[in-house]
Design a protein around this motif. Structure first.
Motif, PDB file in Angstrom:
ATOM      1  N   GLY A 204     -57.497 -38.244 -61.235  1.00  0.00           N
ATOM      2  CA  GLY A 204     -56.344 -37.115 -61.683  1.00  0.00           C
ATOM      3  C   GLY A 204     -56.139 -37.262 -62.949  1.00  0.00           C
ATOM      4  O   GLY A 204     -55.357 -38.508 -63.098  1.00  0.00           O
ATOM      5  N   LEU A 205     -55.811 -36.346 -63.731  1.00  0.00           N
ATOM      6  CA  LEU A 205     -55.434 -36.392 -65.185  1.00  0.00           C
ATOM      7  C   LEU A 205     -54.209 -35.350 -65.039  1.00  0.00           C
ATOM      8  O   LEU A 205     -54.561 -34.221 -65.533  1.00  0.00           O
ATOM      9  N   ILE A 206     -53.015 -35.845 -65.128  1.00  0.00           N
ATOM     10  CA  ILE A 206     -51.916 -35.001 -65.156  1.00  0.00           C
ATOM     11  C   ILE A 206     -51.285 -35.001 -66.610  1.00  0.00           C
ATOM     12  O   ILE A 206     -50.689 -35.952 -66.984  1.00  0.00           O
ATOM     13  N   GLY A 207     -51.563 -34.071 -67.376  1.00  0.00           N
ATOM     14  CA  GLY A 207     -51.233 -33.823 -68.600  1.00  0.00           C
ATOM     15  C   GLY A 207     -52.760 -33.994 -69.506  1.00  0.00           C
ATOM     16  O   GLY A 207     -53.057 -35.161 -69.727  1.00  0.00           O
ATOM     17  N   VAL A 208     -53.286 -32.994 -69.978  1.00  0.00           N
ATOM     18  CA  VAL A 208     -54.576 -33.108 -70.344  1.00  0.00           C
ATOM     19  C   VAL A 208     -54.599 -33.244 -72.095  1.00  0.00           C
ATOM     20  O   VAL A 208     -54.005 -32.449 -72.557  1.00  0.00           O
ATOM     21  N   VAL A 209     -55.283 -34.102 -72.487  1.00  0.00           N
ATOM     22  CA  VAL A 209     -55.982 -34.309 -73.782  1.00  0.00           C
ATOM     23  C   VAL A 209     -57.102 -34.316 -73.757  1.00  0.00           C
ATOM     24  O   VAL A 209     -57.822 -35.290 -72.999  1.00  0.00           O
ATOM     25  N   ASN A 210     -57.968 -33.647 -74.293  1.00  0.00           N
ATOM     26  CA  ASN A 210     -59.647 -33.385 -74.391  1.00  0.00           C
ATOM     27  C   ASN A 210     -60.169 -34.842 -74.606  1.00  0.00           C
ATOM     28  O   ASN A 210     -61.168 -35.269 -73.719  1.00  0.00           O
ATOM     29  N   PRO A 211     -59.867 -35.630 -75.427  1.00  0.00           N
ATOM     30  CA  PRO A 211     -60.376 -36.876 -75.873  1.00  0.00           C
ATOM     31  C   PRO A 211     -60.117 -37.832 -74.620  1.00  0.00           C
ATOM     32  O   PRO A 211     -61.111 -38.809 -74.478  1.00  0.00           O
TER      33      PRO A 211
ATOM     34  N   PRO B  28     -63.082 -36.485 -64.003  1.00  0.00           N
ATOM     35  CA  PRO B  28     -61.707 -35.981 -64.136  1.00  0.00           C
ATOM     36  C   PRO B  28     -61.187 -34.862 -63.323  1.00  0.00           C
ATOM     37  O   PRO B  28     -62.195 -33.829 -63.096  1.00  0.00           O
ATOM     38  N   LEU B  29     -60.323 -34.959 -62.783  1.00  0.00           N
ATOM     39  CA  LEU B  29     -59.344 -34.039 -62.153  1.00  0.00           C
ATOM     40  C   LEU B  29     -58.395 -33.147 -62.818  1.00  0.00           C
ATOM     41  O   LEU B  29     -57.270 -33.983 -62.939  1.00  0.00           O
ATOM     42  N   PRO B  30     -58.575 -32.484 -64.093  1.00  0.00           N
ATOM     43  CA  PRO B  30     -57.661 -32.263 -64.991  1.00  0.00           C
ATOM     44  C   PRO B  30     -56.469 -31.168 -64.337  1.00  0.00           C
ATOM     45  O   PRO B  30     -56.622 -30.234 -63.601  1.00  0.00           O
ATOM     46  N   CYS B  31     -55.169 -31.762 -64.733  1.00  0.00           N
ATOM     47  CA  CYS B  31     -54.078 -30.895 -64.256  1.00  0.00           C
ATOM     48  C   CYS B  31     -53.016 -30.613 -65.314  1.00  0.00           C
ATOM     49  O   CYS B  31     -52.598 -31.503 -66.117  1.00  0.00           O
ATOM     50  N   ASP B  32     -52.715 -29.568 -65.832  1.00  0.00           N
ATOM     51  CA  ASP B  32     -51.701 -29.038 -66.997  1.00  0.00           C
ATOM     52  C   ASP B  32     -50.895 -27.850 -66.611  1.00  0.00           C
ATOM     53  O   ASP B  32     -51.714 -26.837 -66.309  1.00  0.00           O
ATOM     54  N   LEU B  33     -49.772 -27.680 -67.247  1.00  0.00           N
ATOM     55  CA  LEU B  33     -49.099 -26.464 -66.828  1.00  0.00           C
ATOM     56  C   LEU B  33     -49.347 -25.530 -68.185  1.00  0.00           C
ATOM     57  O   LEU B  33     -49.145 -24.470 -67.827  1.00  0.00           O
ATOM     58  N   ASN B  34     -50.083 -25.971 -69.273  1.00  0.00           N
ATOM     59  CA  ASN B  34     -50.173 -25.060 -70.330  1.00  0.00           C
ATOM     60  C   ASN B  34     -51.699 -24.899 -70.815  1.00  0.00           C
ATOM     61  O   ASN B  34     -51.899 -23.871 -71.540  1.00  0.00           O
ATOM     62  N   LEU B  35     -52.657 -25.600 -69.843  1.00  0.00           N
ATOM     63  CA  LEU B  35     -54.172 -25.294 -70.394  1.00  0.00           C
ATOM     64  C   LEU B  35     -54.789 -24.805 -69.137  1.00  0.00           C
ATOM     65  O   LEU B  35     -54.357 -25.139 -67.953  1.00  0.00           O
ATOM     66  N   LYS B  36     -55.934 -23.899 -69.457  1.00  0.00           N
ATOM     67  CA  LYS B  36     -56.508 -23.203 -68.349  1.00  0.00           C
ATOM     68  C   LYS B  36     -58.007 -23.948 -68.259  1.00  0.00           C
ATOM     69  O   LYS B  36     -58.581 -23.813 -67.073  1.00  0.00           O
ATOM     70  N   ALA B  37     -58.376 -24.533 -69.460  1.00  0.00           N
ATOM     71  CA  ALA B  37     -59.739 -25.282 -69.409  1.00  0.00           C
ATOM     72  C   ALA B  37     -59.775 -26.240 -70.488  1.00  0.00           C
ATOM     73  O   ALA B  37     -59.053 -26.398 -71.271  1.00  0.00           O
TER      74      ALA B  37
ATOM     75  N   TRP C 247     -64.556 -28.656 -72.751  1.00  0.00           N
ATOM     76  CA  TRP C 247     -66.153 -28.438 -72.214  1.00  0.00           C
ATOM     77  C   TRP C 247     -66.083 -27.421 -71.220  1.00  0.00           C
ATOM     78  O   TRP C 247     -67.216 -27.173 -70.601  1.00  0.00           O
ATOM     79  N   GLY C 248     -65.052 -26.782 -71.111  1.00  0.00           N
ATOM     80  CA  GLY C 248     -64.911 -25.882 -69.949  1.00  0.00           C
ATOM     81  C   GLY C 248     -64.677 -26.089 -68.542  1.00  0.00           C
ATOM     82  O   GLY C 248     -64.711 -24.895 -67.698  1.00  0.00           O
ATOM     83  N   ASP C 249     -64.214 -27.649 -68.361  1.00  0.00           N
ATOM     84  CA  ASP C 249     -63.586 -27.676 -67.238  1.00  0.00           C
ATOM     85  C   ASP C 249     -62.538 -26.910 -66.679  1.00  0.00           C
ATOM     86  O   ASP C 249     -61.598 -27.015 -67.255  1.00  0.00           O
ATOM     87  N   PRO C 250     -62.387 -26.520 -65.430  1.00  0.00           N
ATOM     88  CA  PRO C 250     -61.162 -25.589 -65.009  1.00  0.00           C
ATOM     89  C   PRO C 250     -59.835 -26.726 -64.965  1.00  0.00           C
ATOM     90  O   PRO C 250     -59.989 -27.816 -64.469  1.00  0.00           O
ATOM     91  N   VAL C 251     -58.875 -26.321 -65.367  1.00  0.00           N
ATOM     92  CA  VAL C 251     -57.613 -27.123 -65.082  1.00  0.00           C
ATOM     93  C   VAL C 251     -56.651 -26.524 -64.261  1.00  0.00           C
ATOM     94  O   VAL C 251     -56.304 -25.124 -64.621  1.00  0.00           O
ATOM     95  N   THR C 252     -56.409 -27.100 -63.169  1.00  0.00           N
ATOM     96  CA  THR C 252     -55.199 -26.555 -62.414  1.00  0.00           C
ATOM     97  C   THR C 252     -53.736 -27.111 -62.737  1.00  0.00           C
ATOM     98  O   THR C 252     -53.662 -27.655 -63.621  1.00  0.00           O
ATOM     99  N   ASP C 253     -53.130 -26.155 -62.314  1.00  0.00           N
ATOM    100  CA  ASP C 253     -51.539 -26.327 -62.496  1.00  0.00           C
ATOM    101  C   ASP C 253     -50.947 -26.767 -61.197  1.00  0.00           C
ATOM    102  O   ASP C 253     -49.790 -26.906 -61.187  1.00  0.00           O
ATOM    103  N   ASP C 254     -51.880 -27.102 -60.234  1.00  0.00           N
ATOM    104  CA  ASP C 254     -51.084 -27.742 -59.037  1.00  0.00           C
ATOM    105  C   ASP C 254     -51.507 -29.106 -58.896  1.00  0.00           C
ATOM    106  O   ASP C 254     -52.415 -29.572 -58.487  1.00  0.00           O
TER     107      ASP C 254
END
Length: 294
Positions: free
Chosen positions: A171-178, A190-199, A202-209
């Motif tokens: 789980g990556l809570i707060g997404v930075v691409n590098p 990675p399981l990306p999670c962020d309140l401000n990013l959608k992807a 590389w196009g991986d979906p980013v959840t806000d949950d």
């Protein structure tokens, strides 16, 4: 991606001096500091300067512009910092809060300023450089170079705190691409999670949950920004209850997150102010591990 200068392989263990007792929550830590349990009483200290930084960054090859706001507190020889969302506080706080007794900020200030004041206090009572001198932290020098070079080096150092099996979901809570890339290079998914990013880049979906991520992940990497938005306690409790590693990468509240090592946080990349993005020269971050590692 690999940094120009490899991070040292030393992984010192945390000593009891960093965690005098189990710290259940951020509010409990503030109350303990106000009571003098972590050093001098804050009522006898003054926040000499409160200041504000607002900047944007878009790394080469990316399509994301990161917009960051920080409020910072100067206390003696140390700085405390906290990122915040746009509109939470405004620049007048610098005029209104500079010269204020520290206990007043810890009790009455908006949350981002409370975290910055707490970070300044804990940084002043035990600077990261002192922890490194005493063998409790591992200094990692980020190389001179472009923003991309320095970001890759920083995020490789963070990912290096993960000890995971190939294919483990992180789980990556707060997404930075590098950092997404660095986790993949460690063999993680990675399981990306962020309140401000959608992807991701590389196009991986980013959840806000984040609750969905916290239930699924086998390890969690969270930004210090979670201290600012109030989600840190929830992340800490869930990782403790599930018995999974929690790595924190902190510009925000780097000394605050350190207080939770052994109380749910298993490893920490602490980057005190001035942060890496504000320089093209060598700067130092500090890596901590609990005795059991991450």
């Amino acid at each position: 991606m690999t940094p120009n200068t490899p991070a040292p392989s030393v992984t010192p263990s945390l000593t009891p001096s960093l965690t005098p007792s189990v710290t259940p929550s951020v509010d409990a830590l503030i109350e303990a500091v106000l009571a003098g349990e972590h050093g001098p009483l804050p009522s006898g200290l003054v926040a000499t300067s409160v200041f504000w930084i607002h900047h944007g960054t878009r790394l080469a090859g990316g399509d994301t512009t990161y917009l960051n706001q920080y409020v910072l507190v100067r206390l003696g020889g140390s700085f405390g910092g906290c990122a915040f969302e746009a509109g939470e506080i405004d620049p007048s706080i610098c005029r209104d809060s500079s010269g204020t007794p520290l206990d007043v900020l810890l009790r009455e200030a908006p949350r981002p300023l409370r975290i910055a004041a707490l970070d300044a206090y804990l940084s002043e009572t035990r600077p990261h450089r002192v922890a490194a001198e005493e063998g409790d932290a591992e200094p990692v020098t980020l190389p001179t170079g472009t923003p991309e070079t320095r970001a890759r080096a920083r995020d490789a150092a963070i990912a290096g705190l993960l000890d995971i099996e190939e294919g483990a979901e992180v789980g990556l809570i707060g997404v930075v691409n590098p950092l997404v890339a660095a986790i993949r290079e460690r063999g993680g998914r990675p399981l990306p999670c962020d309140l401000n990013l959608k992807a991701t880049q590389w196009g991986d979906p980013v959840t806000d949950d984040m609750h969905e991520v916290l239930e699924r992940a086998q390890a969690v990497v969270a930004t210090g920004m979670t201290l600012s938005n109030g989600s840190f306690d929830t992340i800490l409790e869930r990782c403790r209850s599930r018995g999974i590693p929690l790595v924190v990468y902190a510009q925000t509240g780097s000394a605050v997150a350190r207080a939770f090592l052994g109380s749910g946080v298993t490893a920490l990349s602490a980057e005190p102010f001035p942060f890496s993005q504000f320089s093209a020269e060598e700067t130092v971050l500090y890596r901590y591990r609990t005795a059991g590692g991450a």
